[in-house]
Motif scaffolding. Structure first.
Motif, PDB file in Angstrom:
ATOM      1  N   GLN A   1      31.687  45.682  63.235  1.00  8.90           N
ATOM      2  CA  GLN A   1      30.327  45.321  63.625  1.00  8.90           C
ATOM      3  C   GLN A   1      29.562  46.579  64.023  1.00  8.90           C
ATOM      4  O   GLN A   1      30.029  47.376  64.835  1.00  8.90           O
ATOM      5  CB  GLN A   1      30.351  44.353  64.808  1.00  8.90           C
ATOM      6  CG  GLN A   1      31.003  43.021  64.492  1.00  8.90           C
ATOM      7  CD  GLN A   1      30.738  42.004  65.576  1.00  8.90           C
ATOM      8  OE1 GLN A   1      29.586  41.683  65.845  1.00  8.90           O
ATOM      9  NE2 GLN A   1      31.785  41.492  66.198  1.00  8.90           N
ATOM     10  N   ARG A   2      28.386  46.740  63.442  1.00  9.78           N
ATOM     11  CA  ARG A   2      27.546  47.887  63.770  1.00  9.78           C
ATOM     12  C   ARG A   2      26.758  47.604  65.044  1.00  9.78           C
ATOM     13  O   ARG A   2      26.466  46.451  65.351  1.00  9.78           O
ATOM     14  CB  ARG A   2      26.581  48.191  62.613  1.00  9.78           C
ATOM     15  CG  ARG A   2      27.251  48.475  61.279  1.00  9.78           C
ATOM     16  CD  ARG A   2      28.216  49.663  61.370  1.00  9.78           C
ATOM     17  NE  ARG A   2      28.524  50.200  60.047  1.00  9.78           N
ATOM     18  CZ  ARG A   2      29.592  49.851  59.335  1.00  9.78           C
ATOM     19  NH1 ARG A   2      30.443  48.981  59.823  1.00  9.78           N
ATOM     20  NH2 ARG A   2      29.793  50.396  58.146  1.00  9.78           N
ATOM     21  N   PRO A   3      26.434  48.639  65.803  1.00 12.52           N
ATOM     22  CA  PRO A   3      25.659  48.419  67.031  1.00 12.52           C
ATOM     23  C   PRO A   3      24.318  47.774  66.721  1.00 12.52           C
ATOM     24  O   PRO A   3      23.713  48.030  65.686  1.00 12.52           O
ATOM     25  CB  PRO A   3      25.471  49.838  67.590  1.00 12.52           C
ATOM     26  CG  PRO A   3      26.570  50.646  66.972  1.00 12.52           C
ATOM     27  CD  PRO A   3      26.793  50.055  65.613  1.00 12.52           C
TER      28      PRO A   3
ATOM     29  N   GLU B   1      21.546  44.156  67.867  1.00  7.82           N
ATOM     30  CA  GLU B   1      21.492  42.755  68.244  1.00  7.82           C
ATOM     31  C   GLU B   1      21.734  41.826  67.064  1.00  7.82           C
ATOM     32  O   GLU B   1      22.059  40.668  67.249  1.00  7.82           O
ATOM     33  CB  GLU B   1      20.125  42.449  68.879  1.00  7.82           C
ATOM     34  CG  GLU B   1      19.889  43.169  70.200  1.00  7.82           C
ATOM     35  CD  GLU B   1      20.971  42.870  71.226  1.00  7.82           C
ATOM     36  OE1 GLU B   1      21.392  41.703  71.320  1.00  7.82           O
ATOM     37  OE2 GLU B   1      21.409  43.801  71.919  1.00  7.82           O
ATOM     38  N   GLU B   2      21.547  42.296  65.828  1.00 10.03           N
ATOM     39  CA  GLU B   2      21.768  41.468  64.653  1.00 10.03           C
ATOM     40  C   GLU B   2      23.086  41.844  63.982  1.00 10.03           C
ATOM     41  O   GLU B   2      23.527  42.989  64.056  1.00 10.03           O
ATOM     42  CB  GLU B   2      20.612  41.635  63.657  1.00 10.03           C
ATOM     43  CG  GLU B   2      19.294  41.085  64.161  1.00 10.03           C
ATOM     44  CD  GLU B   2      18.236  41.087  63.076  1.00 10.03           C
ATOM     45  OE1 GLU B   2      18.536  41.546  61.950  1.00 10.03           O
ATOM     46  OE2 GLU B   2      17.111  40.621  63.348  1.00 10.03           O
ATOM     47  N   LEU B   3      23.681  40.854  63.338  1.00  8.13           N
ATOM     48  CA  LEU B   3      24.943  41.089  62.643  1.00  8.13           C
ATOM     49  C   LEU B   3      24.734  41.996  61.442  1.00  8.13           C
ATOM     50  O   LEU B   3      23.885  41.729  60.591  1.00  8.13           O
ATOM     51  CB  LEU B   3      25.547  39.756  62.162  1.00  8.13           C
ATOM     52  CG  LEU B   3      26.297  38.907  63.188  1.00  8.13           C
ATOM     53  CD1 LEU B   3      26.795  37.636  62.515  1.00  8.13           C
ATOM     54  CD2 LEU B   3      27.457  39.674  63.788  1.00  8.13           C
ATOM     55  N   PHE B   4      25.529  43.048  61.388  1.00  8.53           N
ATOM     56  CA  PHE B   4      25.506  43.924  60.219  1.00  8.53           C
ATOM     57  C   PHE B   4      26.853  44.624  60.144  1.00  8.53           C
ATOM     58  O   PHE B   4      27.322  45.195  61.118  1.00  8.53           O
ATOM     59  CB  PHE B   4      24.382  44.959  60.317  1.00  8.53           C
ATOM     60  CG  PHE B   4      24.303  45.871  59.105  1.00  8.53           C
ATOM     61  CD1 PHE B   4      24.029  45.359  57.849  1.00  8.53           C
ATOM     62  CD2 PHE B   4      24.534  47.238  59.239  1.00  8.53           C
ATOM     63  CE1 PHE B   4      23.976  46.194  56.739  1.00  8.53           C
ATOM     64  CE2 PHE B   4      24.474  48.074  58.143  1.00  8.53           C
ATOM     65  CZ  PHE B   4      24.195  47.553  56.890  1.00  8.53           C
ATOM     66  N   PHE B   5      27.484  44.529  58.965  1.00  3.71           N
ATOM     67  CA  PHE B   5      28.832  45.063  58.794  1.00  3.71           C
ATOM     68  C   PHE B   5      28.886  46.226  57.806  1.00  3.71           C
ATOM     69  O   PHE B   5      29.963  46.578  57.334  1.00  3.71           O
ATOM     70  CB  PHE B   5      29.780  43.951  58.323  1.00  3.71           C
ATOM     71  CG  PHE B   5      29.827  42.769  59.244  1.00  3.71           C
ATOM     72  CD1 PHE B   5      30.295  42.905  60.537  1.00  3.71           C
ATOM     73  CD2 PHE B   5      29.389  41.525  58.823  1.00  3.71           C
ATOM     74  CE1 PHE B   5      30.340  41.821  61.394  1.00  3.71           C
ATOM     75  CE2 PHE B   5      29.429  40.435  59.667  1.00  3.71           C
ATOM     76  CZ  PHE B   5      29.904  40.576  60.958  1.00  3.71           C
TER      77      PHE B   5
ATOM     78  N   ASP C   1      35.568  43.666  67.540  1.00  2.00           N
ATOM     79  CA  ASP C   1      34.821  43.248  68.720  1.00  2.00           C
ATOM     80  C   ASP C   1      33.371  43.693  68.599  1.00  2.00           C
ATOM     81  O   ASP C   1      33.069  44.743  68.026  1.00  2.00           O
ATOM     82  CB  ASP C   1      35.419  43.862  69.989  1.00  2.00           C
ATOM     83  CG  ASP C   1      36.812  43.323  70.259  1.00  2.00           C
ATOM     84  OD1 ASP C   1      37.308  42.541  69.444  1.00  2.00           O
ATOM     85  OD2 ASP C   1      37.398  43.694  71.290  1.00  2.00           O
ATOM     86  N   ARG C   2      32.485  42.880  69.162  1.00  2.00           N
ATOM     87  CA  ARG C   2      31.064  43.153  69.049  1.00  2.00           C
ATOM     88  C   ARG C   2      30.690  44.404  69.838  1.00  2.00           C
ATOM     89  O   ARG C   2      31.130  44.600  70.969  1.00  2.00           O
ATOM     90  CB  ARG C   2      30.251  41.959  69.558  1.00  2.00           C
ATOM     91  CG  ARG C   2      28.741  42.107  69.334  1.00  2.00           C
ATOM     92  CD  ARG C   2      28.031  40.836  69.776  1.00  2.00           C
ATOM     93  NE  ARG C   2      26.599  40.914  69.546  1.00  2.00           N
ATOM     94  CZ  ARG C   2      26.002  40.658  68.401  1.00  2.00           C
ATOM     95  NH1 ARG C   2      26.742  40.311  67.350  1.00  2.00           N
ATOM     96  NH2 ARG C   2      24.707  40.733  68.272  1.00  2.00           N
ATOM     97  N   VAL C   3      29.879  45.261  69.225  1.00  2.00           N
ATOM     98  CA  VAL C   3      29.369  46.464  69.888  1.00  2.00           C
ATOM     99  C   VAL C   3      27.914  46.212  70.232  1.00  2.00           C
ATOM    100  O   VAL C   3      27.081  46.013  69.349  1.00  2.00           O
ATOM    101  CB  VAL C   3      29.494  47.701  68.972  1.00  2.00           C
ATOM    102  CG1 VAL C   3      28.953  48.929  69.704  1.00  2.00           C
ATOM    103  CG2 VAL C   3      30.938  47.918  68.561  1.00  2.00           C
ATOM    104  N   ARG C   4      27.611  46.178  71.515  1.00  2.14           N
ATOM    105  CA  ARG C   4      26.244  45.904  71.947  1.00  2.14           C
ATOM    106  C   ARG C   4      25.511  47.217  72.232  1.00  2.14           C
ATOM    107  O   ARG C   4      26.055  48.144  72.815  1.00  2.14           O
ATOM    108  CB  ARG C   4      26.239  45.044  73.205  1.00  2.14           C
ATOM    109  CG  ARG C   4      26.796  43.657  72.949  1.00  2.14           C
ATOM    110  CD  ARG C   4      26.562  42.765  74.141  1.00  2.14           C
ATOM    111  NE  ARG C   4      27.043  41.429  73.886  1.00  2.14           N
ATOM    112  CZ  ARG C   4      26.358  40.499  73.245  1.00  2.14           C
ATOM    113  NH1 ARG C   4      25.164  40.784  72.777  1.00  2.14           N
ATOM    114  NH2 ARG C   4      26.864  39.299  73.044  1.00  2.14           N
ATOM    115  N   ARG C   5      24.267  47.221  71.825  1.00  2.00           N
ATOM    116  CA  ARG C   5      23.452  48.400  72.104  1.00  2.00           C
ATOM    117  C   ARG C   5      22.140  47.930  72.705  1.00  2.00           C
ATOM    118  O   ARG C   5      21.232  47.488  72.012  1.00  2.00           O
ATOM    119  CB  ARG C   5      23.198  49.191  70.827  1.00  2.00           C
ATOM    120  CG  ARG C   5      22.436  50.494  71.088  1.00  2.00           C
ATOM    121  CD  ARG C   5      22.334  51.313  69.833  1.00  2.00           C
ATOM    122  NE  ARG C   5      21.636  52.563  70.099  1.00  2.00           N
ATOM    123  CZ  ARG C   5      21.462  53.516  69.179  1.00  2.00           C
ATOM    124  NH1 ARG C   5      21.960  53.371  67.981  1.00  2.00           N
ATOM    125  NH2 ARG C   5      20.817  54.617  69.483  1.00  2.00           N
ATOM    126  N   THR C   6      22.053  47.986  74.001  1.00  2.00           N
ATOM    127  CA  THR C   6      20.853  47.534  74.687  1.00  2.00           C
ATOM    128  C   THR C   6      19.739  48.553  74.529  1.00  2.00           C
ATOM    129  O   THR C   6      19.950  49.691  74.111  1.00  2.00           O
ATOM    130  CB  THR C   6      21.147  47.326  76.184  1.00  2.00           C
ATOM    131  OG1 THR C   6      21.545  48.590  76.736  1.00  2.00           O
ATOM    132  CG2 THR C   6      22.279  46.330  76.384  1.00  2.00           C
TER     133      THR C   6
END
Length: 777
Positions: free
Chosen positions: A730-732, A734-738, A759-764
């Motif tokens: 998963q790329r950083p 808010e939207e899913l992008f692989f 695992d999801r990578v969050r980038r606030t």
């Protein structure tokens, strides 16, 4: 040069000295108090209680650390720490200070005794949680032979010894039968914790002999606590009476049957309910402690000791499918850090080694050590020979079973508290426990070091080591979100295949379809549940046949959701899931991006994702797996690619399908033979092939060059692949992008594609601004 261990030993000794110096002013202040004030409601009683706890923790943990660094059990350091704080050393050197801190006043002593008694229950709870009954079933008859002879022979020696002991060693010389039962039990039980520690340290836990040794210790431990329970009932009645004894045995048998039938299901339900329903911290641990307390009370009500209830509660809690390592670690932490040092320290305080100055008691103690060691070694050795073991293997078994440690100290402490054992006899038993336990690790290391590993055993050990690195084997609980579309039903079936091999608890969230009439919507969860159970049953049959072990049914919880949002998924995810599987219709937009619904759903789950994508065939049905079908798995040497291969093999095993592993080389012509890149490619494919051998699945490997990854994957899929399983990152954002490769593959392939994402990578926004600031700087 100063040896590091010597430095640590001096550091610990210095810490102990500082502790005594720090407590000296408090001791002087307490000494100035009027007599009896320490037992009152003033601050002195609480101060003494805290001082006792601090000393037991500091000395016990300090000596335990030193012992562990020299290859000895830490609990022996805690026990010896208590001995040193008692009349054996501290009370001998400075009796006034020792009596002041560890006051003999009944009211004061009851405070620390209460913590010690709770420590017994918690220690038995932990022992039960570490008792793996599946290991006993897997090992077979050998451990039963060793356990029976290893208990009967030393028990008979201990019982006979109690009949000839001098009257001065027994509080009630007329009750030699009860004393004989306690002494026989103390001599016959091995300490599972210490045995397992040495076996694990020697890397023998996966070896056949190591599993036999630990299984035998588990059985002996269980037999011992049953005997103690019955002995407690006899002691309570005051004498050996046939009818009360029969009633006690019958009540214990009824308690055990209830515990391992209805009780097992009830304990699992309570742990799952507390984990899923409560939002306060450590709710599951509180429920586990309540379960322990209730079962301890039940055994107390039927006239046997509370330790049996705590031990059985530990076994049931340890078997709970959703007991995560995190929760177990928290519970183990508080028991190991607080209650174990206090209990073993208090046991050591009750022992007075100065009595061994008496030549008669010293000779009796030596005789007790010899009888215990020879009886235990001979019994276990004989059991090993009867089970068909070699001389070297039987010697290793006899050496391992001679460790008593924590178990014997608990038994002796119970006997002392019930006035069945005198303080002198208690001291002799504790001395014997210390000597035999300290002698066991070097003996077992020597015996195990002489045993080579056979080819068949090596292959099995290698397979189990692969499981340690596996992804599917470490999953504890699945969260499944599907609708009533063909892809939703297909995803539910795949979830059953994955979870069915280990009876994995699964929560099914069925997303209600608004366009369906009411009755059809009502049957949606039922249809999805049926697919999960169908896949789980097929997987369970395959695993049972391959490994010759029964598999529990999947614990399935199903409910309907009107709408799944980030908040609802996040609320569910807090309950602890290892993987979220999603199968929804129209998950991809016309532009090839993921739908807003899918983005919203997955935004609430931070763990690994499994997305089942691409629609059904022209007839509206998803292609089902069958024998001989091919599952294509692209790999590139990353951990997510290995996870995908593991996942694909778990899907293939129940159907006897084939797995094709495709490595797309980044080099234009691929790695030349002997080059670093070529060796890496071969190592990656060999790793997956070994994993396939563990699953018993046919695998084909291939390396492709001169093509971009997406085109190479599309070409292989076009050759008749029933499914493609890809590991993606998963790329950083808010939207899913692989990544572009995954997007291109989804656009080019018509068959179902399973994306197993990291695992999801969050980038606030704050993190993005911080990163931008760093770039600008």
């Amino acid at each position: 040069m100063i040896h590091p261990l010597a430095t640590r030993s001096h550091g610990t000794a210095a810490a102990l000295s500082l502790a005594f110096l720090a407590l000296a002013p408090a001791n002087q202040a307490l000494a100035a108090q009027p007599a009896g004030h320490a037992s009152g409601m003033g601050g002195s009683a609480e101060g003494l209680f805290v001082a006792e706890i601090v000393l037991l923790l500091l000395v016990g943990r300090g000596l335990g650390e030193i012992f562990q660094r020299y290859g000895q059990p830490a609990i022996m350091g805690q026990l010896i720490g208590g001995i040193l704080l008692g009349p054996s050393l501290f009370g001998w050197l400075w009796p006034d200070a020792q009596h002041l801190i560890f006051s003999p006043d009944p009211a004061q002593k009851s405070m620390i005794d209460a913590v010690s008694q709770l420590g017994i229950l918690l220690l038995l709870l932990l022992t039960g949680m570490e008792t793996d009954l599946r290991l006993v079933r897997r090992v077979g008859a050998a451990c039963f032979s060793i356990s029976i002879t290893g208990v009967v022979l030393p028990f008979a020696c201990g019982f006979a010894l109690a009949q000839v002991l001098p009257d001065t060693l027994l509080p009630e010389p007329s009750e030699r039968i009860v004393a004989g039962l306690f002494l026989g039990t103390a001599l016959s039980i091995s300490s599972v914790k210490i045995v397992a520690m040495v076996v694990r340290e020697m890397n023998f836990m996966r070896r056949n002999l190591g599993q036999v040794i630990v299984s035998s210790a588990i059985i002996e431990d269980t037999i011992g606590w049953l005997v103690i329970a019955v002995t407690f009932g006899i002691a309570t009645n005051g004498s050996l009476q046939v009818l009360p004894l029969f009633l006690t045995v019958a009540e214990v048998a009824l308690f055990m049957v209830f515990s391992f039938t209805i009780g097992r299901r009830l304990v699992f339900t309570l742990i799952r309910w507390s984990n899923d329903s409560f939002r306060s911290e450590y709710a599951v641990i509180s429920v586990i402690l309540i379960i322990m307390g209730v079962m301890a009370l039940i055994t107390n009500l039927i006239g046997v000791h509370t330790v049996l209830g705590a031990f059985v509660a530990g076994i049931l809690v340890g078997e709970s499918p959703i007991l995560s390592d995190h929760i177990e670690g928290q519970l183990r932490g508080v028991i190991t850090a607080l209650f174990m040092p206090v209990f073993f320290g208090m046991a050591g305080l009750s022992a007075d080694l100065t009595v061994l100055v008496d030549p008669t008691l010293a000779l009796l103690t030596l005789a007790l050590v010899l009888i215990a060691s020879i009886g235990k070694f001979s019994g276990a050795f004989l059991g090993g020979r009867l089970a068909g073991m070699s001389l070297k293997e039987s010697t290793a078994v006899g050496s391992a079973m001679n460790a008593r440690g924590s178990t014997e100290v608990i038994v002796a402490s119970i006997g002392l508290s019930m006035n069945i054992l005198s303080h002198n006899l208690f001291t002799m038993i504790v001395t014997m426990a210390v000597i035999t336990t300290l002698a066991m690790p070097p003996m077992l290391r020597w015996a195990l070091g002489r045993l080579p590993v056979g080819d068949a055993e090596k292959q099995r050990v290698d397979r189990e080591l692969l499981d340690e690195r596996g992804f599917v084997s470490k999953l504890e609980r699945l969260l499944l979100l599907v609708d009533d579309s063909p892809v939703g039903k297909f995803t539910a079936y795949l979830a059953g295949l994955v979870g069915g091999g280990s009876g994995m608890p699964t929560t099914l969230l069925h997303l209600e379809g608004g366009e369906l009439p009411g009755p059809a919507r009502d049957k949606g969860p039922e249809r999805a549940s049926k697919q999960v159970k169908r896949g789980a049953a097929k997987s369970a049959r395959a695993v049972s046949k391959a490994e010759d072990t029964p598999v529990d049914k999947v614990h399935l919880t199903a409910r309907t959701e009107l709408a799944a949002t980030t908040e609802t998924i996040a609320a569910e995810a807090r309950k602890g899931y290892g993987l979220l599987l999603v199968g929804l219709d129209n998950a991809l937009t016309d532009k090839g991006t993921f739908s807003a619904t899918l983005n919203d759903i997955t935004g609430g789950f931070d763990g690994p994702l499994c997305l089942v994508l691409n629609g059904p065939k022209a007839d509206g049905k998803m292609p089902m797996l069958r024998a001989g079908a091919t599952i294509l798995v692209p790999v590139n040497g990353t951990e997510v690619a290995r996870r995908a291969a593991d996942f694909a093999l778990a899907l293939a095993r129940p159907h006897r399908a084939r797995v094709k592993v495709l490595y797309v080389s980044q080099a234009r012509k691929g790695g030349r033979p002997g080059s670093v890149s070529h060796r890496r490619e071969e190592a990656v494919l060999k790793d997956v092939a070994d994993l396939a051998d563990r699953y018993g699945v046919a695998v084909e490997t291939a390396i492709r060059t001169r093509a971009t990854p997406d085109k190479a994957i599309a070409r292989e899929a076009a050759k008749g692949a029933a499914m493609v399983v890809m590991g993606v990152t998963q790329r950083p954002g808010e939207e899913l992008f692989f990544g572009d490769t995954a997007t291109a593959v989804l656009a080019a392939i018509a068959c179902p594609v399973v994306l197993l994402a990291s695992d999801r990578v969050r980038r606030t926004e704050a993190a993005a601004e911080e990163a931008a600031a760093e770039v600008g700087a």
